[in-house]
Design a protein around this motif. Structure first.
Motif, PDB file in Angstrom:
ATOM      1  N   ASP A 216       0.837  -1.288   0.037  1.00 45.68           N
ATOM      2  CA  ASP A 216      -0.041  -0.115   0.135  1.00 45.68           C
ATOM      3  C   ASP A 216       0.737   1.203   0.085  1.00 45.68           C
ATOM      4  N   ALA A 217       1.699   1.201   0.763  1.00 41.93           N
ATOM      5  CA  ALA A 217       2.940   2.388   0.813  1.00 41.93           C
ATOM      6  C   ALA A 217       3.613   2.825  -0.702  1.00 41.93           C
ATOM      7  N   MET A 218       3.966   1.667  -1.226  1.00 37.50           N
ATOM      8  CA  MET A 218       4.383   1.808  -2.512  1.00 37.50           C
ATOM      9  C   MET A 218       3.479   2.240  -3.546  1.00 37.50           C
ATOM     10  N   GLU A 219       2.075   1.794  -3.309  1.00 42.25           N
ATOM     11  CA  GLU A 219       1.180   2.388  -4.434  1.00 42.25           C
ATOM     12  C   GLU A 219       1.060   3.980  -3.914  1.00 42.25           C
ATOM     13  N   THR A 220       1.159   4.235  -2.755  1.00 42.17           N
ATOM     14  CA  THR A 220       1.164   5.790  -2.441  1.00 42.17           C
ATOM     15  C   THR A 220       2.222   6.489  -2.825  1.00 42.17           C
ATOM     16  N   ILE A 221       3.473   6.026  -2.908  1.00 39.11           N
ATOM     17  CA  ILE A 221       4.703   6.726  -3.240  1.00 39.11           C
ATOM     18  C   ILE A 221       4.643   7.075  -4.934  1.00 39.11           C
ATOM     19  N   ALA A 222       4.000   5.760  -5.546  1.00 37.12           N
ATOM     20  CA  ALA A 222       3.954   6.013  -6.837  1.00 37.12           C
ATOM     21  C   ALA A 222       3.040   7.020  -7.323  1.00 37.12           C
ATOM     22  N   SER A 223       1.923   7.225  -6.462  1.00 41.96           N
ATOM     23  CA  SER A 223       1.107   8.282  -6.763  1.00 41.96           C
ATOM     24  C   SER A 223       1.425   9.430  -6.465  1.00 41.96           C
TER      25      SER A 223
END
Length: 456
Positions: A216-223
């Motif tokens: 989930d954190a990686m998804e946030t960083i990507a966005s």
């Protein structure tokens, strides 16, 4: 498969997990090597009561009083690794100025190139003086072929035995005799991160309590940023193997992981597949050049602020320490891989003495120095590791490694690694790497699971 790594009880620093054991593919070299080279000679020796403390007794070396040439084969060529070895060599040369060091690297992911070179040279009866290898089960190929010298008397003196962690000593003698000298302990289940990138993304690393939370954190960083969420390399399988190991412990715990090490993959199908699926999901957030870079090149993205996370052993901290204007606590930090708090996933490096040795006296000196306080105090702070001796002072280790030493002492479990050879035989390790070579390209969970069931 025989496996002695079934304990997951809370262990103190002096009770460090046993990672020895038997059973491996064997070099077809037993009996191929000629006489001599057993390490016993009339040269300089250290008595068992004095061994390992850096003191020596006078005597001739390799004939005529000359220390001879010491050829060291290793795979440390990246960043802080290379600097750490150089510091170790410099300390050795100060202690033994009569020995000429031939520093002969064999770089390759997780020792793959070194294994090939060493086995070829042993078959050709042309071994180096010493070579780097993980202790524990990784030694089985060599101990079963009887091509390592018993250094119990010449190197492992009483002083050294008293100072070493008990489990490390056990790893040094998987077939009963002392054949290796470990000089460090790495933690594998680290999640390093660039502080600024996570702040820009609004991600709190302390809140990551599971491998899925990391996704989930990686998804946030990507966005929220332009940074790569996770720096990684896939040109060699070992980084993905070790990532899967940490994810498996994070989703299912140490007991399940140990059961998988015992070969019970099918009994833990759901956990194994869940861990594989998460790694496949993570792959969507790797750097685009993951298939063409080495681990340290990928890690440069974290240093430069182009990547957020890196899962790696704490040798990555050695690279951070060597970087300019990249300070611990300000520019980079780490947490245990999500879900593995209280676990110290262990990787250890050692040196050995092959038979038919070209410089037995110089090799014994090197091994004694690697086992000394001075050698481990010089090497480990730069390498990003903690010492296996209990009497090495904290002074040179800095805040990160001092915290790692405390985490080790307070850890609930210290399982060995698959990717780095201490937890499985060389044959199993090779099989697992084969499965992950395919996985790195396809991210096919079902086919990789099937290969893993066969790998053990």
């Amino acid at each position: 498969m025989t496996n002695d790594n079934t304990e997951s009880d809370s262990l103190t620093r002096r009770q460090y997990v046993k990672a020895g054991g038997a059973g491996a593919a064997t070099l077809a070299i037993a009996g191929c090597l000629g006489g001599g080279g057993d390490g016993d000679d009339d040269g300089e020796t250290t008595s068992p009561d004095d061994g390992g403390d850096g003191t020596t007794q006078s005597g001739d070396d390799n004939g005529g009083g000359s220390g001879g040439e010491l050829e060291i084969v290793h795979w440390w060529t990246a960043g802080g690794e290379e600097d750490a070895l150089q510091a170790l060599v410099e300390g050795f040369e100060e202690e033994y100025p009569d020995v000429t060091v031939n520093n002969n690297p064999a770089p390759g992911g997780a020792g793959s190139a070194l294994d090939t070179e060493i086995q070829s040279r042993i078959l050709n009866e042309d071994p180096p003086s010493t070579f780097q290898i993980w202790p524990g089960k990784a030694l089985n190929t060599y101990t079963e072929s009887e091509v390592l010298v018993d250094i119990g008397d010449s190197v492992w003196g009483e002083e050294m035995r008293d100072a070493y962690l008990e489990g490390v000593k056990q790893m040094s003698q998987p077939a009963g005799d002392y054949v290796a000298v470990p000089l460090n302990i790495h933690r594998l289940n680290n999640l390093f991160y660039n502080v600024s990138v996570l702040e820009d993304a609004g991600v709190d690393p302390g809140s990551l309590d599971s491998p899925s939370a990391l996704l989930d954190a990686m998804e946030t960083i990507a966005s929220e940023t332009d940074a790569t969420p996770m720096a990684h390399q896939t040109q060699a399988p070992w980084s993905s193997v070790q990532l899967w190991e940490s994810v498996l412990i994070g989703v299912a715990g140490v007991d399940v992981y140990q059961d998988v090490l015992d070969g019970n993959v099918a009994a833990n199908e759901d956990a194994v597949k869940e861990a594989l699926q998460l790694v496949a999901d993570y792959s969507e957030y790797f750097n685009e050049d993951a298939g063409s870079v080495a681990w340290d090149e990928a890690n440069s993205g974290v240093i430069q602020g182009d990547a957020a996370f890196l899962h790696q052993g704490d040798w990555a901290a050695g690279q951070y320490k060597a970087a300019e204007d990249f300070e611990f606590g300000t520019d980079w930090e780490h947490v245990p891989f999500p879900g593995t708090g209280g676990v110290y996933h262990v990787v250890t490096d050692s040196f050995v003495m092959p038979t038919s040795n070209p410089s037995p006296d110089a090799t014994e000196k090197w091994l004694r120095y690697c086992g000394s306080v001075d050698g481990q105090e010089r090497f480990n702070p730069i390498k990003g590791s903690i010492p296996p001796r209990t009497d090495v002072p904290d002074d040179e280790f800095g805040p990160f490694l001092t915290a790692q030493r405390e985490d080790f002492e307070n850890s609930d479990a210290q399982p060995p690694s698959i990717a780095h050879g201490t937890g499985v035989t060389p044959e199993v390790k090779s099989n697992v790497e084969g499965a992950f070579s395919s996985f790195n390209g396809s991210w096919n969970v079902d086919s990789t699971y099937n290969e893993l069931t066969n790998a053990f």
